[in-house]
Design a protein around this motif. Sequence first.
Motif, PDB file in Angstrom:
ATOM      1  N   GLY A   1       1.098  -1.237  -0.282  1.00  0.00           N
ATOM      2  CA  GLY A   1       0.019  -0.173   0.112  1.00  0.00           C
ATOM      3  C   GLY A   1       0.894   1.547   0.106  1.00  0.00           C
ATOM      4  O   GLY A   1       0.096   1.874  -0.607  1.00  0.00           O
ATOM      5  N   TYR A   2       2.165   1.259  -0.004  1.00  0.00           N
ATOM      6  CA  TYR A   2       2.532   2.540   0.197  1.00  0.00           C
ATOM      7  C   TYR A   2       3.009   3.099  -1.096  1.00  0.00           C
ATOM      8  O   TYR A   2       4.015   4.213  -1.131  1.00  0.00           O
ATOM      9  CB  TYR A   2       3.837   2.156   1.291  1.00  0.00           C
ATOM     10  CG  TYR A   2       4.031   2.076   2.357  1.00  0.00           C
ATOM     11  CD1 TYR A   2       4.045   3.253   3.518  1.00  0.00           C
ATOM     12  CD2 TYR A   2       3.599   0.154   3.199  1.00  0.00           C
ATOM     13  CE1 TYR A   2       3.824   3.297   4.684  1.00  0.00           C
ATOM     14  CE2 TYR A   2       3.182   0.510   4.705  1.00  0.00           C
ATOM     15  CZ  TYR A   2       3.398   2.162   5.140  1.00  0.00           C
ATOM     16  OH  TYR A   2       3.087   1.529   6.600  1.00  0.00           O
ATOM     17  N   PHE A   3       3.415   1.964  -2.106  1.00  0.00           N
ATOM     18  CA  PHE A   3       3.203   2.313  -3.356  1.00  0.00           C
ATOM     19  C   PHE A   3       2.123   2.590  -4.798  1.00  0.00           C
ATOM     20  O   PHE A   3       0.811   2.329  -3.903  1.00  0.00           O
ATOM     21  CB  PHE A   3       4.291   0.752  -4.230  1.00  0.00           C
ATOM     22  CG  PHE A   3       5.389   0.962  -3.437  1.00  0.00           C
ATOM     23  CD1 PHE A   3       6.768   1.251  -3.748  1.00  0.00           C
ATOM     24  CD2 PHE A   3       5.090  -0.314  -2.210  1.00  0.00           C
ATOM     25  CE1 PHE A   3       7.858   0.906  -3.482  1.00  0.00           C
ATOM     26  CE2 PHE A   3       6.692  -0.343  -1.693  1.00  0.00           C
ATOM     27  CZ  PHE A   3       7.634  -0.051  -1.825  1.00  0.00           C
ATOM     28  N   THR A   4       2.865   3.320  -5.521  1.00  0.00           N
ATOM     29  CA  THR A   4       1.454   3.179  -6.516  1.00  0.00           C
ATOM     30  C   THR A   4       1.696   3.385  -8.357  1.00  0.00           C
ATOM     31  O   THR A   4       3.089   2.985  -8.098  1.00  0.00           O
ATOM     32  CB  THR A   4       1.346   4.974  -6.809  1.00  0.00           C
ATOM     33  OG1 THR A   4       0.355   5.975  -7.809  1.00  0.00           O
ATOM     34  CG2 THR A   4       2.435   5.665  -6.875  1.00  0.00           C
ATOM     35  N   ARG A   5       1.071   3.077  -8.857  1.00  0.00           N
ATOM     36  CA  ARG A   5       1.585   2.729  -9.842  1.00  0.00           C
ATOM     37  C   ARG A   5       0.573   3.801 -10.894  1.00  0.00           C
ATOM     38  O   ARG A   5      -0.806   3.669 -10.370  1.00  0.00           O
ATOM     39  CB  ARG A   5       0.554   1.576 -10.906  1.00  0.00           C
ATOM     40  CG  ARG A   5       1.834  -0.085 -10.299  1.00  0.00           C
ATOM     41  CD  ARG A   5       0.879  -1.152  -9.911  1.00  0.00           C
ATOM     42  NE  ARG A   5       1.196  -1.198 -11.626  1.00  0.00           N
ATOM     43  CZ  ARG A   5       0.742  -2.226 -12.455  1.00  0.00           C
ATOM     44  NH1 ARG A   5      -1.164  -2.769 -11.765  1.00  0.00           N
ATOM     45  NH2 ARG A   5       0.072  -2.276 -13.628  1.00  0.00           N
TER      46      ARG A   5
ATOM     47  N   VAL B   1      -0.157  -9.521 -13.851  1.00  0.00           N
ATOM     48  CA  VAL B   1      -0.597 -10.573 -13.021  1.00  0.00           C
ATOM     49  C   VAL B   1      -0.283 -10.731 -11.520  1.00  0.00           C
ATOM     50  O   VAL B   1      -0.939 -10.348 -10.178  1.00  0.00           O
ATOM     51  CB  VAL B   1      -0.348 -12.247 -13.704  1.00  0.00           C
ATOM     52  CG1 VAL B   1      -1.652 -13.181 -12.069  1.00  0.00           C
ATOM     53  CG2 VAL B   1      -0.953 -12.261 -14.462  1.00  0.00           C
ATOM     54  N   SER B   2       1.228 -11.008 -11.562  1.00  0.00           N
ATOM     55  CA  SER B   2       1.893 -10.931  -9.709  1.00  0.00           C
ATOM     56  C   SER B   2       1.703 -10.136  -9.243  1.00  0.00           C
ATOM     57  O   SER B   2       1.160  -9.370  -8.182  1.00  0.00           O
ATOM     58  CB  SER B   2       3.259 -10.363 -10.205  1.00  0.00           C
ATOM     59  OG  SER B   2       3.967 -10.145  -9.056  1.00  0.00           O
ATOM     60  N   LEU B   3       1.418  -8.142  -9.158  1.00  0.00           N
ATOM     61  CA  LEU B   3       1.042  -6.450  -8.881  1.00  0.00           C
ATOM     62  C   LEU B   3      -0.358  -6.635  -8.441  1.00  0.00           C
ATOM     63  O   LEU B   3      -0.715  -6.041  -7.606  1.00  0.00           O
ATOM     64  CB  LEU B   3       1.538  -5.968  -9.870  1.00  0.00           C
ATOM     65  CG  LEU B   3       3.008  -5.435  -9.714  1.00  0.00           C
ATOM     66  CD1 LEU B   3       3.176  -4.511 -11.225  1.00  0.00           C
ATOM     67  CD2 LEU B   3       3.050  -4.425  -9.232  1.00  0.00           C
ATOM     68  N   ASN B   4      -1.717  -7.264  -9.456  1.00  0.00           N
ATOM     69  CA  ASN B   4      -2.845  -7.508  -8.996  1.00  0.00           C
ATOM     70  C   ASN B   4      -2.551  -8.808  -7.658  1.00  0.00           C
ATOM     71  O   ASN B   4      -3.722  -8.237  -7.250  1.00  0.00           O
ATOM     72  CB  ASN B   4      -3.395  -8.103 -10.321  1.00  0.00           C
ATOM     73  CG  ASN B   4      -3.864  -6.513 -11.167  1.00  0.00           C
ATOM     74  OD1 ASN B   4      -3.527  -5.455 -10.924  1.00  0.00           O
ATOM     75  ND2 ASN B   4      -4.176  -7.351 -12.250  1.00  0.00           N
ATOM     76  N   ARG B   5      -2.005 -10.137  -7.656  1.00  0.00           N
ATOM     77  CA  ARG B   5      -2.107 -10.698  -7.026  1.00  0.00           C
ATOM     78  C   ARG B   5      -2.059  -9.708  -5.396  1.00  0.00           C
ATOM     79  O   ARG B   5      -2.290 -10.313  -4.420  1.00  0.00           O
ATOM     80  CB  ARG B   5      -1.622 -11.487  -7.331  1.00  0.00           C
ATOM     81  CG  ARG B   5      -1.664 -12.614  -6.763  1.00  0.00           C
ATOM     82  CD  ARG B   5      -2.796 -13.264  -6.280  1.00  0.00           C
ATOM     83  NE  ARG B   5      -3.145 -13.843  -5.332  1.00  0.00           N
ATOM     84  CZ  ARG B   5      -3.256 -14.193  -3.994  1.00  0.00           C
ATOM     85  NH1 ARG B   5      -3.142 -13.115  -3.712  1.00  0.00           N
ATOM     86  NH2 ARG B   5      -3.521 -15.544  -2.994  1.00  0.00           N
ATOM     87  N   TYR B   6      -0.810  -8.500  -5.169  1.00  0.00           N
ATOM     88  CA  TYR B   6      -0.246  -8.743  -4.236  1.00  0.00           C
ATOM     89  C   TYR B   6      -0.802  -6.968  -3.876  1.00  0.00           C
ATOM     90  O   TYR B   6      -0.328  -6.820  -3.355  1.00  0.00           O
ATOM     91  CB  TYR B   6       1.117  -8.355  -4.396  1.00  0.00           C
ATOM     92  CG  TYR B   6       2.239 -10.112  -4.184  1.00  0.00           C
ATOM     93  CD1 TYR B   6       2.426  -9.904  -3.173  1.00  0.00           C
ATOM     94  CD2 TYR B   6       1.926 -10.490  -5.315  1.00  0.00           C
ATOM     95  CE1 TYR B   6       2.744 -11.057  -2.594  1.00  0.00           C
ATOM     96  CE2 TYR B   6       2.934 -11.541  -5.418  1.00  0.00           C
ATOM     97  CZ  TYR B   6       2.621 -12.173  -3.744  1.00  0.00           C
ATOM     98  OH  TYR B   6       3.638 -13.429  -3.411  1.00  0.00           O
ATOM     99  N   GLY B   7      -2.096  -6.829  -4.795  1.00  0.00           N
ATOM    100  CA  GLY B   7      -3.040  -5.963  -4.093  1.00  0.00           C
ATOM    101  C   GLY B   7      -2.296  -4.829  -4.541  1.00  0.00           C
ATOM    102  O   GLY B   7      -2.983  -3.333  -3.583  1.00  0.00           O
TER     103      GLY B   7
ATOM    104  N   LEU C   1       8.288  -3.471  -5.617  1.00  0.00           N
ATOM    105  CA  LEU C   1       7.925  -4.210  -4.833  1.00  0.00           C
ATOM    106  C   LEU C   1       8.287  -5.461  -4.839  1.00  0.00           C
ATOM    107  O   LEU C   1       8.512  -6.427  -4.101  1.00  0.00           O
ATOM    108  CB  LEU C   1       6.618  -3.976  -5.907  1.00  0.00           C
ATOM    109  CG  LEU C   1       5.042  -4.800  -4.573  1.00  0.00           C
ATOM    110  CD1 LEU C   1       5.194  -3.562  -3.752  1.00  0.00           C
ATOM    111  CD2 LEU C   1       3.846  -4.950  -4.981  1.00  0.00           C
ATOM    112  N   ASN C   2       8.634  -6.345  -5.830  1.00  0.00           N
ATOM    113  CA  ASN C   2       9.576  -7.824  -5.879  1.00  0.00           C
ATOM    114  C   ASN C   2      10.482  -7.565  -4.418  1.00  0.00           C
ATOM    115  O   ASN C   2      10.642  -8.501  -4.244  1.00  0.00           O
ATOM    116  CB  ASN C   2      10.071  -7.955  -7.146  1.00  0.00           C
ATOM    117  CG  ASN C   2       8.829  -8.068  -7.975  1.00  0.00           C
ATOM    118  OD1 ASN C   2       8.116  -8.773  -7.893  1.00  0.00           O
ATOM    119  ND2 ASN C   2       9.186  -8.284  -9.326  1.00  0.00           N
ATOM    120  N   GLY C   3      11.300  -6.415  -4.152  1.00  0.00           N
ATOM    121  CA  GLY C   3      12.525  -5.556  -2.972  1.00  0.00           C
ATOM    122  C   GLY C   3      11.418  -6.659  -1.492  1.00  0.00           C
ATOM    123  O   GLY C   3      12.115  -6.547  -0.742  1.00  0.00           O
TER     124      GLY C   3
END
Length: 747
Positions: A282-286, A300-306, A348-350
Amino acid sequence: MNKPNDLAIRATDLNDIDSNASHDNHFNSILNARLSRRNWLRGSAVTAATAVMGSMGLSACGGGSDAAAVTPTPTPTPEKLLAFTAVPKSLADVVSVPAGYTATALYALGDSLRAATPAYKNDGSDTDFDNRAGDHHDGMEYYGLSAAGAPLASGTERGLLAMNHEATTDEKLSSHFLHVNGGTTTLPRPAAEVDKEVAVHGLSVVEVKKTGSTWATVNDSAFNRRVTPLTDIELAGPVRGNALVVTKYSPTGTKTRGTINNCGTGKSPWGSYLSGEENWAGYFTRSATDNAARGDKSVVSLNRYGRSQGGASRHGWETGGSDDKYARWNLSKIGASADGSDDYRNELNGMGYIVEMDPYDKTKAIRKRTALGRYAHESAAFSVPTVGQQLAVYMGDDSRNEYIYKFVTTAVWAAADATPADRIATGDKYLDSGKLYVAKLAADGTGQWIELSLSNAQIQTYGAYKFADLADVLVNARLAADAVGATKMDRPEWCSVNPANGEIYYTLTNNSNRTVNPSGSSQLAPDSANPRAYTDMKGSSAQNGNPNGHIIRFKEGTGAAAATSFTWDVYLFGAESGADASKINLSNLTADQDFSSPDGLAFSPYTGICWIQTDDGAYTDVTNCMMLAAIPGKVGDGAKSTLNYATAAGGNLAVDTFIGKKPTADTLKRFLVGPVGSEITGISETPDGKTMFINIQHPGENTALANIGDPSKYTSQWPANAGYGAGKRPRSATIVITKNDGGRIGS
């Protein structure tokens, strides 16, 4: 991208986000009997073992009739656990503990760690949070020191507290208690506000020392430190160097910048500190057009992680300025590179790992242990170390309808590693190589640990996401767990291992998406392991699903920590004491025991007591959050039960579950109630069991931003109203609890 002033921020509980759209199914006599001397010593509880052995009283025996007479030594009265009088429920703005105990604030938001940093004014004007206590004190561990200040695991009067600083108390965008007038609630955010808010997140280490009967922090101790979202941290394990973690900050994919939203903790058998990164997404934006810019499976990954495209960040930190430290909060693909080395599309992957730190040694690198998987981590609980056997690390993913995990080390435990020369190198040995598993629970009270690796055909052939390698599986552990049909749980929070028998306890805090008649991908019908769906009234407000939560426990099958099967039952169901005993109050809780939304959980290695802490919103019209003490039994000590629900179609949904032995007044009682608006979290003890440290998080969190200038309108003024510190703004803080007669906590 959204225009700054058009951005609408909706108040959201980040713990309650559900991004899982997959279709998967969802101790007195006991302690003495089960906690053998060998296990006490193996768990580094030498002091407690001595106390227990001494209390047994050994009588001498003569070899013949002419042997010298021996006067028997009087047997001391055995220590009785949970002998205190239960603390009643309370809505008072104080910390309540049993008669005979004292609780005192010790270390609060903003407290100085350095002599050069001024005392905290608590009026919003304070700065230099790199050298102050952070906010939202959460998980915590104690590390002993000798009188001379050297690392000493058994040290009881001098030590270090290592703790997490999870988040901030905020409304809209602003962390309003940190700023003079409550802060800016429109975008862009001022750099000075962003810098302060970022700095109060992360970890801290503070030295504490007992003088006489009083504990205090040691200002300017050489051990004191802060770790923030800007601290350089290494990636370790299978994800290190992988293309998925390449960023502008680390083109080689070997490090990341900082740690954030740290929640539960763990203490490794070799003496390091483990911290779980929880609601970091939640601290990040797109940007609103990022999916098209990416055009690959990362969507797909980004959506799955909110983190769907166009999603607003929690604080708008990405708008603080042009500096790279602000740019990293924007995950949009804006660079021209093929690998992400010129932007933060992979940032986000980090995030989302277990972080390991040596609390004693600032020179040692801090490492994210990627082999343990990436998700909303809470605590990390180790199996009881046994020489020659593998270790397990038990973990949960704290979001609705997420999963329970364990990691099994490749290396087997060596006794010498309990006191290693290099704690982080020992962490490399045990935590960088092993197997990650997810739990699948069956209706008959059994379950399976399913390995998450490319050797699993279900992962190889998963249609929703194509995994490239092991690193991809670990970075996207949620998707891998979806692929193997893991059981969706009611928000797995903290977990802890019972030192008496090795069984594993998980708090399942609550789940608003349980319903008898589900509609929509996020709603689930009750199942055996999550068997309740009901309405709980809070005043005139209906709370549906499983609003009070429960605690589940596992018993490993053949293979101990490396077992691939287990049995389970529900240890306790949270409920109001007056709720329906056939469908809600299934554990028959009384007024001295009832609770809601279990969260923090820890077994004392010294007394064997199971401490249960709550983070509740369902029962807070009746009582503030609390901590209970329990002496649990074992998996299977209760009975099978069937819950019957009427369906919308007029049928009946029968759900079988397994309920542990119902508690008595001697096996479960309330020990502490916190101030208004607070969560009770974090727990640690000195090795003699005579001093306990607890964290009181976000008192007064429901104070409106509009009331920031009027202390009379704060929902809490704790700990200032208890005589601690300047100002009246509420502050998260660590308290120290002692027993007035000098005895062990919980007796």
